[in-house]
Design a protein around this motif. Structure first.
Motif, PDB file in Angstrom:
ATOM      1  N   ARG A   1     -29.202   2.616  21.060  1.00 49.05           N
ATOM      2  CA  ARG A   1     -27.766   3.058  21.167  1.00 49.05           C
ATOM      3  C   ARG A   1     -27.804   4.361  21.468  1.00 49.05           C
ATOM      4  NH1 ARG A   1     -22.990   1.914  17.065  1.00 49.05           N
ATOM      5  NH2 ARG A   1     -21.597   3.919  17.393  1.00 49.05           N
ATOM      6  N   ASP A   2     -26.945   4.938  22.146  1.00 52.03           N
ATOM      7  CA  ASP A   2     -26.545   6.285  22.567  1.00 52.03           C
ATOM      8  C   ASP A   2     -27.859   7.014  23.313  1.00 52.03           C
ATOM      9  OD1 ASP A   2     -24.049   6.075  21.534  1.00 52.03           O
ATOM     10  OD2 ASP A   2     -24.569   6.673  19.621  1.00 52.03           O
ATOM     11  N   VAL A   3     -28.701   6.291  23.879  1.00 55.34           N
ATOM     12  CA  VAL A   3     -29.988   6.902  24.321  1.00 55.34           C
ATOM     13  C   VAL A   3     -29.773   6.761  25.979  1.00 55.34           C
ATOM     14  CG1 VAL A   3     -32.415   6.395  24.727  1.00 55.34           C
ATOM     15  CG2 VAL A   3     -31.482   6.855  22.423  1.00 55.34           C
ATOM     16  N   THR A   4     -30.265   7.650  26.903  1.00 53.87           N
ATOM     17  CA  THR A   4     -30.113   7.544  28.363  1.00 53.87           C
ATOM     18  C   THR A   4     -31.718   7.738  28.726  1.00 53.87           C
ATOM     19  OG1 THR A   4     -28.008   8.623  28.407  1.00 53.87           O
ATOM     20  CG2 THR A   4     -29.328   8.579  30.450  1.00 53.87           C
ATOM     21  N   PHE A   5     -32.283   6.615  29.628  1.00 56.27           N
ATOM     22  CA  PHE A   5     -33.569   6.701  30.240  1.00 56.27           C
ATOM     23  C   PHE A   5     -33.427   7.508  31.090  1.00 56.27           C
ATOM     24  CE2 PHE A   5     -36.357   4.674  33.243  1.00 56.27           C
ATOM     25  CZ  PHE A   5     -37.517   4.661  32.536  1.00 56.27           C
ATOM     26  N   LEU A   6     -34.715   8.021  31.350  1.00 53.12           N
ATOM     27  CA  LEU A   6     -35.110   8.992  32.481  1.00 53.12           C
ATOM     28  C   LEU A   6     -36.844   8.548  32.626  1.00 53.12           C
ATOM     29  CD1 LEU A   6     -34.074  12.693  32.050  1.00 53.12           C
ATOM     30  CD2 LEU A   6     -33.745  10.996  33.871  1.00 53.12           C
ATOM     31  N   PRO A   7     -37.139   8.328  33.875  1.00 56.17           N
ATOM     32  CA  PRO A   7     -38.421   7.821  34.349  1.00 56.17           C
ATOM     33  C   PRO A   7     -39.301   8.867  34.330  1.00 56.17           C
ATOM     34  CG  PRO A   7     -37.368   7.708  36.074  1.00 56.17           C
ATOM     35  CD  PRO A   7     -36.113   8.236  35.070  1.00 56.17           C
ATOM     36  N   PHE A   8     -40.739   8.534  34.173  1.00 56.53           N
ATOM     37  CA  PHE A   8     -41.682   9.175  34.655  1.00 56.53           C
ATOM     38  C   PHE A   8     -42.029   8.454  35.876  1.00 56.53           C
ATOM     39  CE2 PHE A   8     -42.709  10.295  30.281  1.00 56.53           C
ATOM     40  CZ  PHE A   8     -42.959  11.560  30.458  1.00 56.53           C
ATOM     41  N   SER A   9     -42.808   9.207  36.680  1.00 54.02           N
ATOM     42  CA  SER A   9     -43.249   8.543  38.109  1.00 54.02           C
ATOM     43  C   SER A   9     -44.224   7.378  37.998  1.00 54.02           C
ATOM     44  CB  SER A   9     -43.759   9.808  38.965  1.00 54.02           C
ATOM     45  OG  SER A   9     -44.212   9.055  40.188  1.00 54.02           O
ATOM     46  N   VAL A  10     -44.036   6.208  38.764  1.00 54.63           N
ATOM     47  CA  VAL A  10     -44.950   5.292  38.843  1.00 54.63           C
ATOM     48  C   VAL A  10     -46.161   5.684  39.525  1.00 54.63           C
ATOM     49  CG1 VAL A  10     -45.178   2.825  39.909  1.00 54.63           C
ATOM     50  CG2 VAL A  10     -43.031   3.374  38.423  1.00 54.63           C
ATOM     51  N   SER A  11     -45.888   6.300  40.718  1.00 56.76           N
ATOM     52  CA  SER A  11     -46.982   6.665  41.833  1.00 56.76           C
ATOM     53  C   SER A  11     -47.892   7.737  41.159  1.00 56.76           C
ATOM     54  CB  SER A  11     -46.321   6.898  43.141  1.00 56.76           C
ATOM     55  OG  SER A  11     -45.579   5.828  43.452  1.00 56.76           O
ATOM     56  N   TYR A  12     -47.319   8.573  40.317  1.00 55.44           N
ATOM     57  CA  TYR A  12     -48.021   9.667  39.926  1.00 55.44           C
ATOM     58  C   TYR A  12     -48.071   9.849  38.606  1.00 55.44           C
ATOM     59  CZ  TYR A  12     -47.779  10.836  44.872  1.00 55.44           C
ATOM     60  OH  TYR A  12     -47.920  10.474  46.247  1.00 55.44           O
ATOM     61  N   PRO A  13     -48.363   8.848  37.522  1.00 56.35           N
ATOM     62  CA  PRO A  13     -48.139   8.922  36.229  1.00 56.35           C
ATOM     63  C   PRO A  13     -48.839   9.942  35.520  1.00 56.35           C
ATOM     64  CG  PRO A  13     -49.586   7.108  36.836  1.00 56.35           C
ATOM     65  CD  PRO A  13     -49.277   7.904  38.126  1.00 56.35           C
ATOM     66  N   THR A  14     -49.833  10.504  35.862  1.00 52.00           N
ATOM     67  CA  THR A  14     -50.571  11.530  35.412  1.00 52.00           C
ATOM     68  C   THR A  14     -50.270  13.034  35.752  1.00 52.00           C
ATOM     69  OG1 THR A  14     -52.716  11.234  36.752  1.00 52.00           O
ATOM     70  CG2 THR A  14     -52.534   9.898  34.570  1.00 52.00           C
ATOM     71  N   THR A  15     -49.373  12.977  36.802  1.00 54.43           N
ATOM     72  CA  THR A  15     -49.087  14.463  37.530  1.00 54.43           C
ATOM     73  C   THR A  15     -48.108  14.953  36.264  1.00 54.43           C
ATOM     74  OG1 THR A  15     -49.327  13.691  39.465  1.00 54.43           O
ATOM     75  CG2 THR A  15     -47.985  15.421  39.209  1.00 54.43           C
ATOM     76  N   PRO A  16     -48.182  16.295  36.053  1.00 54.61           N
ATOM     77  CA  PRO A  16     -47.175  17.035  35.237  1.00 54.61           C
ATOM     78  C   PRO A  16     -45.721  16.889  35.684  1.00 54.61           C
ATOM     79  CG  PRO A  16     -49.213  18.359  35.500  1.00 54.61           C
ATOM     80  CD  PRO A  16     -49.362  17.206  36.334  1.00 54.61           C
ATOM     81  N   HIS A  17     -44.665  16.524  35.084  1.00 55.01           N
ATOM     82  CA  HIS A  17     -43.346  16.522  35.338  1.00 55.01           C
ATOM     83  C   HIS A  17     -42.734  17.763  34.873  1.00 55.01           C
ATOM     84  CE1 HIS A  17     -44.806  12.278  35.832  1.00 55.01           C
ATOM     85  NE2 HIS A  17     -43.487  11.952  36.362  1.00 55.01           N
ATOM     86  N   LEU A  18     -41.731  18.249  35.713  1.00 55.88           N
ATOM     87  CA  LEU A  18     -40.832  19.425  35.367  1.00 55.88           C
ATOM     88  C   LEU A  18     -39.362  18.760  35.011  1.00 55.88           C
ATOM     89  CD1 LEU A  18     -40.338  22.384  35.301  1.00 55.88           C
ATOM     90  CD2 LEU A  18     -39.867  22.144  37.691  1.00 55.88           C
ATOM     91  N   VAL A  19     -39.003  18.863  33.867  1.00 55.00           N
ATOM     92  CA  VAL A  19     -37.820  18.473  33.419  1.00 55.00           C
ATOM     93  C   VAL A  19     -36.733  19.557  33.523  1.00 55.00           C
ATOM     94  CG1 VAL A  19     -36.601  17.216  31.478  1.00 55.00           C
ATOM     95  CG2 VAL A  19     -38.911  16.732  31.961  1.00 55.00           C
ATOM     96  N   LEU A  20     -35.749  19.290  34.201  1.00 57.53           N
ATOM     97  CA  LEU A  20     -34.810  20.340  34.313  1.00 57.53           C
ATOM     98  C   LEU A  20     -33.485  19.956  33.736  1.00 57.53           C
ATOM     99  CD1 LEU A  20     -35.717  21.184  37.968  1.00 57.53           C
ATOM    100  CD2 LEU A  20     -36.236  22.577  35.882  1.00 57.53           C
TER     101      LEU A  20
END
Length: 186
Positions: A112-131
């Motif tokens: 409840r009250d949660v919104t999903f954001l994905p990590f990359s399928v193609s680059y799962p170990t690459t650092p992700h910048l969340v903005l």
């Protein structure tokens, strides 16, 4: 989170994340600014709003930092951005984004009250910048990302933004599904 690439209309608060272990997710929670509602153009600024628009996105690291796009042969494309109208809020006006894998998505979306954001399928170990993006904050909104000085420490951003500052935690998927965001120390 740091203020990145501000311009006269937008300001971004960002942090680098790496996908946690297979049984864990990243939980980001904060108070949502009040955006303009509806699809009709109107005079800006409007009463009873904080920003024209806001969003949260996951981007891949590297020179260009593209938004995460997961393409599938047998399912719709999954984009790494959620804008204000696409974000679930609790009854107090807080958002909770859960960053996880596409395999975790169906479980995360039951909370409840949660919104999903994905990590990359193609680059799962690459650092992700969340903005976190604030577009056209009104002058009287002191908690905007635009008010955070560039290159200031997270403590400064948290002080300026107060409850609007996005708090980031790593949580087990089991705790999240059992108790919602509260199970993650919220």
């Amino acid at each position: 989170m740091d203020n990145l690439a501000p311009n006269p209309d937008n300001a971004y608060l960002g942090t680098w994340l790496t996908a946690p272990g297979a049984d864990q997710v990243v939980v980001i929670r904060g108070r949502a600014p009040r955006p303009v509602s509806g699809t009709h153009p109107g005079v800006w600024p409007r009463r009873h709003t904080d920003v024209r628009y806001w969003s949260m996105c996951t981007n891949l690291g590297g020179q260009y930092k593209p938004v995460v796009i997961n393409r599938f042969a047998d399912a719709p494309t999954s984009y790494g951005c959620r804008y204000d109208d696409d974000t679930r809020l609790d009854h107090h006006g807080y958002y909770t984004y859960v960053l996880g894998t596409e395999q975790q998505r169906s479980t995360i979306e039951t909370v409840r009250d949660v919104t999903f954001l994905p990590f990359s399928v193609s680059y799962p170990t690459t650092p992700h910048l969340v903005l976190l993006r604030n577009l056209l904050p009104v002058a009287g909104f002191p908690h905007s990302t635009a008010n955070v000085p560039v290159d200031s420490p997270a403590e400064t951003a948290a002080t300026i933004m107060g409850p609007y500052y996005p708090l980031v935690k790593v949580c087990s998927l089991a705790d999240l599904t059992a108790d919602g965001p509260r199970g993650c120390g919220d």
